[in-house]
Design a protein around this motif. Structure first.
Motif, PDB file in Angstrom:
ATOM      1  N   VAL A   4       0.843  -1.196   0.000  1.00 23.51           N
ATOM      2  CA  VAL A   4       0.000   0.000   0.000  1.00 23.51           C
ATOM      3  C   VAL A   4       0.875   1.242   0.000  1.00 23.51           C
ATOM      4  O   VAL A   4       0.629   2.198  -0.748  1.00 23.51           O
ATOM      5  N   CYS A   5       1.910   1.244   0.824  1.00 23.09           N
ATOM      6  CA  CYS A   5       2.841   2.374   0.882  1.00 23.09           C
ATOM      7  C   CYS A   5       3.594   2.512  -0.437  1.00 23.09           C
ATOM      8  O   CYS A   5       3.780   3.626  -0.941  1.00 23.09           O
ATOM      9  N   LEU A   6       4.005   1.393  -1.012  1.00 25.54           N
ATOM     10  CA  LEU A   6       4.719   1.414  -2.286  1.00 25.54           C
ATOM     11  C   LEU A   6       3.849   2.007  -3.391  1.00 25.54           C
ATOM     12  O   LEU A   6       4.317   2.819  -4.198  1.00 25.54           O
ATOM     13  N   SER A   7       2.586   1.633  -3.423  1.00 27.24           N
ATOM     14  CA  SER A   7       1.668   2.151  -4.441  1.00 27.24           C
ATOM     15  C   SER A   7       1.407   3.640  -4.251  1.00 27.24           C
ATOM     16  O   SER A   7       1.200   4.366  -5.224  1.00 27.24           O
ATOM     17  N   PHE A   8       1.410   4.087  -2.996  1.00 23.56           N
ATOM     18  CA  PHE A   8       1.164   5.494  -2.704  1.00 23.56           C
ATOM     19  C   PHE A   8       2.344   6.370  -3.115  1.00 23.56           C
ATOM     20  O   PHE A   8       2.162   7.478  -3.620  1.00 23.56           O
ATOM     21  N   LEU A   9       3.555   5.858  -2.914  1.00 23.39           N
ATOM     22  CA  LEU A   9       4.754   6.667  -3.127  1.00 23.39           C
ATOM     23  C   LEU A   9       5.401   6.454  -4.496  1.00 23.39           C
ATOM     24  O   LEU A   9       6.349   7.163  -4.830  1.00 23.39           O
ATOM     25  N   SER A  10       4.909   5.499  -5.259  1.00 23.24           N
ATOM     26  CA  SER A  10       5.511   5.233  -6.567  1.00 23.24           C
ATOM     27  C   SER A  10       4.450   4.730  -7.535  1.00 23.24           C
ATOM     28  O   SER A  10       3.277   4.586  -7.176  1.00 23.24           O
ATOM     29  N   ARG A  11       4.886   4.451  -8.754  1.00 19.99           N
ATOM     30  CA  ARG A  11       3.996   3.906  -9.776  1.00 19.99           C
ATOM     31  C   ARG A  11       4.183   2.407  -9.941  1.00 19.99           C
ATOM     32  O   ARG A  11       3.669   1.817 -10.893  1.00 19.99           O
ATOM     33  N   ILE A  12       4.925   1.795  -9.049  1.00 14.19           N
ATOM     34  CA  ILE A  12       5.134   0.354  -9.109  1.00 14.19           C
ATOM     35  C   ILE A  12       3.833  -0.347  -8.739  1.00 14.19           C
ATOM     36  O   ILE A  12       3.287  -0.113  -7.656  1.00 14.19           O
ATOM     37  N   PRO A  13       3.298  -1.181  -9.609  1.00 16.51           N
ATOM     38  CA  PRO A  13       2.010  -1.833  -9.328  1.00 16.51           C
ATOM     39  C   PRO A  13       2.121  -2.876  -8.225  1.00 16.51           C
ATOM     40  O   PRO A  13       3.157  -3.523  -8.057  1.00 16.51           O
ATOM     41  N   SER A  14       1.046  -3.024  -7.474  1.00 13.79           N
ATOM     42  CA  SER A  14       0.979  -4.029  -6.422  1.00 13.79           C
ATOM     43  C   SER A  14       0.168  -5.230  -6.910  1.00 13.79           C
ATOM     44  O   SER A  14      -0.666  -5.096  -7.812  1.00 13.79           O
ATOM     45  N   PRO A  15       0.390  -6.408  -6.337  1.00 17.49           N
ATOM     46  CA  PRO A  15      -0.436  -7.569  -6.695  1.00 17.49           C
ATOM     47  C   PRO A  15      -1.917  -7.285  -6.430  1.00 17.49           C
ATOM     48  O   PRO A  15      -2.264  -6.555  -5.505  1.00 17.49           O
ATOM     49  N   LYS A  16      -2.784  -7.867  -7.227  1.00 13.94           N
ATOM     50  CA  LYS A  16      -4.211  -7.595  -7.114  1.00 13.94           C
ATOM     51  C   LYS A  16      -4.783  -8.026  -5.770  1.00 13.94           C
ATOM     52  O   LYS A  16      -5.755  -7.446  -5.278  1.00 13.94           O
ATOM     53  N   TRP A  17      -4.181  -9.057  -5.151  1.00 12.57           N
ATOM     54  CA  TRP A  17      -4.742  -9.558  -3.899  1.00 12.57           C
ATOM     55  C   TRP A  17      -4.513  -8.605  -2.728  1.00 12.57           C
ATOM     56  O   TRP A  17      -5.147  -8.753  -1.673  1.00 12.57           O
ATOM     57  N   ILE A  18      -3.647  -7.611  -2.921  1.00 13.11           N
ATOM     58  CA  ILE A  18      -3.362  -6.662  -1.840  1.00 13.11           C
ATOM     59  C   ILE A  18      -4.617  -5.893  -1.450  1.00 13.11           C
ATOM     60  O   ILE A  18      -4.911  -5.707  -0.273  1.00 13.11           O
ATOM     61  N   GLY A  19      -5.381  -5.442  -2.453  1.00 14.61           N
ATOM     62  CA  GLY A  19      -6.582  -4.669  -2.160  1.00 14.61           C
ATOM     63  C   GLY A  19      -6.239  -3.277  -1.655  1.00 14.61           C
ATOM     64  O   GLY A  19      -5.069  -2.866  -1.645  1.00 14.61           O
ATOM     65  N   PHE A  20      -7.247  -2.562  -1.218  1.00 15.36           N
ATOM     66  CA  PHE A  20      -7.018  -1.207  -0.694  1.00 15.36           C
ATOM     67  C   PHE A  20      -8.157  -0.758   0.209  1.00 15.36           C
ATOM     68  O   PHE A  20      -9.327  -0.949  -0.123  1.00 15.36           O
ATOM     69  N   LYS A  21      -7.782  -0.192   1.337  1.00 15.69           N
ATOM     70  CA  LYS A  21      -8.709   0.495   2.228  1.00 15.69           C
ATOM     71  C   LYS A  21      -8.007   1.760   2.702  1.00 15.69           C
ATOM     72  O   LYS A  21      -6.807   1.732   3.011  1.00 15.69           O
ATOM     73  N   GLU A  22      -8.746   2.853   2.759  1.00 12.40           N
ATOM     74  CA  GLU A  22      -8.127   4.134   3.120  1.00 12.40           C
ATOM     75  C   GLU A  22      -7.485   4.092   4.496  1.00 12.40           C
ATOM     76  O   GLU A  22      -6.453   4.707   4.735  1.00 12.40           O
ATOM     77  N   GLU A  23      -8.074   3.321   5.418  1.00 14.93           N
ATOM     78  CA  GLU A  23      -7.517   3.273   6.785  1.00 14.93           C
ATOM     79  C   GLU A  23      -6.166   2.576   6.833  1.00 14.93           C
ATOM     80  O   GLU A  23      -5.437   2.685   7.826  1.00 14.93           O
ATOM     81  N   TRP A  24      -5.819   1.850   5.758  1.00 11.76           N
ATOM     82  CA  TRP A  24      -4.502   1.210   5.737  1.00 11.76           C
ATOM     83  C   TRP A  24      -3.378   2.226   5.506  1.00 11.76           C
ATOM     84  O   TRP A  24      -2.220   1.957   5.834  1.00 11.76           O
ATOM     85  N   LEU A  25      -3.715   3.372   4.938  1.00 13.12           N
ATOM     86  CA  LEU A  25      -2.677   4.328   4.561  1.00 13.12           C
ATOM     87  C   LEU A  25      -1.873   4.815   5.756  1.00 13.12           C
ATOM     88  O   LEU A  25      -0.646   4.872   5.714  1.00 13.12           O
TER      89      LEU A  25
END
Length: 273
Positions: free
Chosen positions: A13-34
């Motif tokens: 989640v942090c990697l996706s926020f700070l860069s354009r490197i894609p994360s695996p699809k299973w990671i998912g996303f929730k705002e509270e994780w940020l």
């Protein structure tokens, strides 16, 4: 096992926020994780610094340190979308062009680049390139002589690269702990809330260990703090005085300033070792 999966998810989640490197699809996303993932910012710095070092090393064989560093820097800008550089530019525009808190925050929010931002980012990039080029001018990379502790070896150069990126991102996290968020809403708001001292301590490990290892091998590098700490305090003072806290642009500016300080300090530390 669940804890390990959670921590892996937070890193991506942090990697996706700070860069354009894609994360695996299973990671998912929730705002509270940020806000929980921010502790991995220096770890992301280690990854980005390592990738920049790989590009630099590949081209160094054929083109020398100066051109190689410029190419590696360009690669990194593409990889991150110039995320922190954009923050530094907005910070320069806001602090340079605004006289009131409301004006500074409004200018920072404006996506257009003003004269202060253009001048600031230009000088920053020149300092990075010249500092790193001069620092690495006498480096000889011999892959057949890799051994931990020897001077002018790939591992030592790698530590130099990742220290610039991990330590600078740790100081951004530290600034989030020392100052409140300056806006009601914003891009960094989800990451800014609930930053705790345990999170800050966790960030200090990945942020500081590469630099500590580098200073263990080359003790003179500890003197780079003579340049970093006054610049960091000046940034802290500007933010506290003019806007009463930090924004996402401010964090990007802190990261860029500290990173540049490390590249510049290498000019009089690395080549003198």
């Amino acid at each position: 096992m669940q804890t390990i999966v959670t921590e892996i998810r937070l890193f991506f989640v942090c990697l996706s926020f700070l860069s354009r490197i894609p994360s695996p699809k299973w990671i998912g996303f929730k705002e509270e994780w940020l806000h929980k993932s921010i502790k991995y910012s220096p770890s992301v710095g280690i990854l980005l610094g390592s990738l920049q070092w790989i590009v630099f090393t590949i081209f160094h064989t054929f083109l020398g340190p100066s051109v190689s560093f410029v190419l590696s820097l360009g690669f990194l800008l593409i990889l991150t979308g110039a995320f922190h550089e954009d923050g530094f530019s907005d910070f320069c525009d806001g602090i340079g062009g605004g006289w009131k808190r409301e004006d500074i925050l409004r200018i920072m929010k404006d996506s257009r680049v003003g004269s202060f931002g253009a001048a600031g980012i230009s000088l920053l990039l020149v300092l990075k390139i010249l500092g790193a080029s001069d620092s690495l001018q006498n480096i000889k990379i011999h892959w057949d002589q890799i051994s931990f502790g020897k001077q002018n070896q790939p591992i030592s150069v790698w530590l130099y690269f990742i220290s610039a990126h991990s330590l600078s991102r740790f100081f951004s996290v530290l600034m989030m702990r020392l100052l409140p968020y300056a806006k009601e809403e914003g891009y960094a708001k989800p990451m800014a809330k609930e930053i705790t001292w345990p999170q800050t301590f966790f960030a200090s490990l990945s942020g500081g260990i590469p630099f500590l290892v580098l200073t263990y091998l080359y003790p003179k590098f500890l003197l780079s703090l003579v340049l970093i700490l006054p610049c960091l305090y000046y940034m802290y003072s500007l933010m506290k005085r003019w806007i009463g806290g930090f924004t996402g642009d401010c964090l990007g500016a802190v990261q860029q300033v500290v990173e540049t300080c490390i590249w510049v300090s290498g000019v009089f530390l690395w080549i003198s070792i």
